[in-house]
Design a protein around this motif. Structure first.
Motif, PDB file in Angstrom:
ATOM      1  N   PHE A 213      52.132  37.227  38.742  1.00 48.46           N
ATOM      2  CA  PHE A 213      51.581  38.006  37.640  1.00 48.46           C
ATOM      3  C   PHE A 213      50.863  39.267  38.131  1.00 48.46           C
ATOM      4  O   PHE A 213      51.139  40.372  37.633  1.00 48.46           O
ATOM      5  CB  PHE A 213      50.634  37.139  36.806  1.00 48.46           C
TER       6      PHE A 213
ATOM      7  N   GLY B 258      51.906  43.138  37.279  1.00 45.60           N
ATOM      8  CA  GLY B 258      51.000  44.043  36.571  1.00 45.60           C
ATOM      9  C   GLY B 258      50.718  45.315  37.345  1.00 45.60           C
ATOM     10  O   GLY B 258      50.769  46.423  36.786  1.00 45.60           O
TER      11      GLY B 258
ATOM     12  N   HIS C  10      51.923  49.227  36.466  1.00 46.51           N
ATOM     13  CA  HIS C  10      50.939  50.310  36.442  1.00 46.51           C
ATOM     14  C   HIS C  10      51.356  51.436  37.379  1.00 46.51           C
ATOM     15  O   HIS C  10      51.221  52.628  37.048  1.00 46.51           O
ATOM     16  CB  HIS C  10      49.565  49.773  36.828  1.00 46.51           C
TER      17      HIS C  10
ATOM     18  N   TRP D 122      45.412  49.924  30.783  1.00 48.64           N
ATOM     19  CA  TRP D 122      46.097  49.482  32.001  1.00 48.64           C
ATOM     20  C   TRP D 122      45.215  48.507  32.777  1.00 48.64           C
ATOM     21  O   TRP D 122      45.709  47.514  33.336  1.00 48.64           O
ATOM     22  CB  TRP D 122      46.466  50.673  32.891  1.00 48.64           C
TER      23      TRP D 122
ATOM     24  N   VAL E 216      45.623  45.196  31.130  1.00 46.48           N
ATOM     25  CA  VAL E 216      46.890  44.542  31.466  1.00 46.48           C
ATOM     26  C   VAL E 216      46.814  43.912  32.852  1.00 46.48           C
ATOM     27  O   VAL E 216      47.204  42.751  33.051  1.00 46.48           O
ATOM     28  CB  VAL E 216      48.054  45.556  31.396  1.00 46.48           C
ATOM     29  N   VAL E 217      46.320  44.659  33.826  1.00 48.41           N
ATOM     30  CA  VAL E 217      46.216  44.138  35.194  1.00 48.41           C
ATOM     31  C   VAL E 217      45.201  42.997  35.250  1.00 48.41           C
ATOM     32  O   VAL E 217      45.417  41.999  35.949  1.00 48.41           O
ATOM     33  CB  VAL E 217      45.832  45.269  36.166  1.00 48.41           C
TER      34      VAL E 217
ATOM     35  N   CYS F  81      46.622  39.781  34.117  1.00 48.12           N
ATOM     36  CA  CYS F  81      47.517  39.243  35.143  1.00 48.12           C
ATOM     37  C   CYS F  81      46.764  38.481  36.230  1.00 48.12           C
ATOM     38  O   CYS F  81      47.352  37.648  36.930  1.00 48.12           O
ATOM     39  CB  CYS F  81      48.327  40.373  35.778  1.00 48.12           C
TER      40      CYS F  81
ATOM     41  N   ASP G 213      53.168  43.331  27.180  1.00 47.57           N
ATOM     42  CA  ASP G 213      52.822  41.908  27.156  1.00 47.57           C
ATOM     43  C   ASP G 213      54.065  41.040  26.987  1.00 47.57           C
ATOM     44  O   ASP G 213      54.240  40.027  27.676  1.00 47.57           O
ATOM     45  CB  ASP G 213      51.832  41.621  26.024  1.00 47.57           C
TER      46      ASP G 213
ATOM     47  N   LEU H 181      56.134  41.161  30.233  1.00 48.11           N
ATOM     48  CA  LEU H 181      55.540  40.337  31.287  1.00 48.11           C
ATOM     49  C   LEU H 181      55.809  38.853  31.050  1.00 48.11           C
ATOM     50  O   LEU H 181      56.189  38.115  31.967  1.00 48.11           O
ATOM     51  CB  LEU H 181      54.028  40.586  31.351  1.00 48.11           C
TER      52      LEU H 181
END
Length: 329
Positions: free
Chosen positions: A77, A81, A85, A97, A100-101, A104, A233, A236
């Motif tokens: 993950f 991520g 990015h 961003w 999101v990271v 993860c 999302d 991922l």
């Protein structure tokens, strides 16, 4: 369709709307920030009290399964991520961003991972052990991963590690130490105490989005940004679902174990993620950072709920085939 809707998501969205139209100001901000700290500490204390040591030991020697789940959660993950990015830095504003990271880097869920593994007729004891261990280890690993990725950018609190110890680890350890005396009571009142878990998250969400509103969050975002977050999302989640399914099959895990790997290795916890974000990041950034996580939470519930029923049919088909094979002998 409505049975797939998480009632807690409705509470989250309602809290977000209240914070958007009626954010707290001035001394109210300090009040809710302190209330959030107390609620988070209480939540981790009760988690420690409820956590069964027996559950931690069950399936412990199924190390290949647990190792693969942990690698998916804390390696696959984050790599995905960070890669997204790096490849598309201009797709989202920096705060999204980061969100999101950050999601993860989070551990897997506990309740929903186990529940959906059970619905899908997977290896439930293994799911219990892996999901529980993931959450426990995640309290340590997530801050380390986030610190490694974000600290050089100056986006984390300088005293974030100390806050993790005082607000998360110490209450959790205290709950574990008192488990012989209050553990049974905590398990018996699991539903009642779940209000503490969810209540603490709602407090943090209200506090975070009040700060975000004071920083004019919605003026900084547009519908295109939100749609991009939804798309990322979904991408991922589907990518991890596909990778875990393929790798677990290549490694020749039984079907029931593969179900546990896919379901536990692809989930991310909202329950622990929001408090950890509140501890690690400045209050004026938390609202934007947890937004991708809140969206991911509902997406995973919808998709995994549908997938669980499909997997259950596969297990039933497998059992019927095995029974027919036995009867022919």
């Amino acid at each position: 369709m409505f049975k797939f809707i998480d009632p807690f998501l409705v509470s989250l969205l309602s809290t977000l709307l209240i914070a958007s139209f009626f954010p707290c100001y001035g001394s109210g901000v300090d009040f809710f920030n302190h209330l959030a700290i107390i609620a988070i500490a209480l939540m981790f204390f009760l988690q420690g009290a409820r956590l069964s040591r027996k559950a931690m030991l069950e399936g412990l020697f199924h190390w290949r399964l647990h190792l693969l789940i942990f690698l998916c959660t804390f390696a696959l993950f984050p790599v995905l991520g960070v890669t997204l990015h790096y490849l598309f830095p201009q797709l989202l504003v920096p705060g999204l961003w980061m969100g999101v990271v950050f999601l993860c880097c989070l551990p897997s869920t506990v309740q929903s991972s186990i529940a959906f593994t059970s619905i899908a007729k997977g290896n439930v004891p293994a799911a219990i052990c892996s999901a529980t261990a993931s959450n426990l280890i995640g309290v340590f690993i997530t801050p380390l991963l986030a610190g490694f990725i974000f600290s050089s950018q100056g986006h984390m609190k300088l005293d974030g590690t100390i806050d993790i110890v005082y607000q998360l680890l110490l209450p959790f350890v205290a709950g574990q130490l008192l488990q012989p005396w209050i553990g049974e009571w905590a398990v018996r009142n699991r539903k009642l105490l779940s209000f503490s878990d969810r209540g603490s998250i709602l407090i943090v969400v209200y506090s975070a989005f009040s700060e975000a509103m004071n920083m004019h969050l919605w003026q900084k975002l547009d519908i295109q940004q939100l749609l991009y977050v939804v798309g990322i999302d979904v991408f991922l989640l589907f990518l991890v679902l596909i990778i875990t399914a393929i790798v677990s099959k290549l490694l020749k895990f039984p079907l029931e174990d593969r179900i546990s790997i896919v379901f536990c290795g692809s989930k991310k916890t909202l329950a622990s993620g929001v408090p950890i974000a509140n501890v690690l990041f400045p209050s004026n950034m938390v609202g934007m950072i947890i937004l991708p996580l809140m969206i991911f939470h509902q997406i995973q519930l919808f998709i995994i709920a549908i997938l669980a029923r499909y997997c259950a049919k596969l297990v039933d088909k497998k059992e019927k085939t095995e029974d027919a094979s036995i009867n022919q002998r």
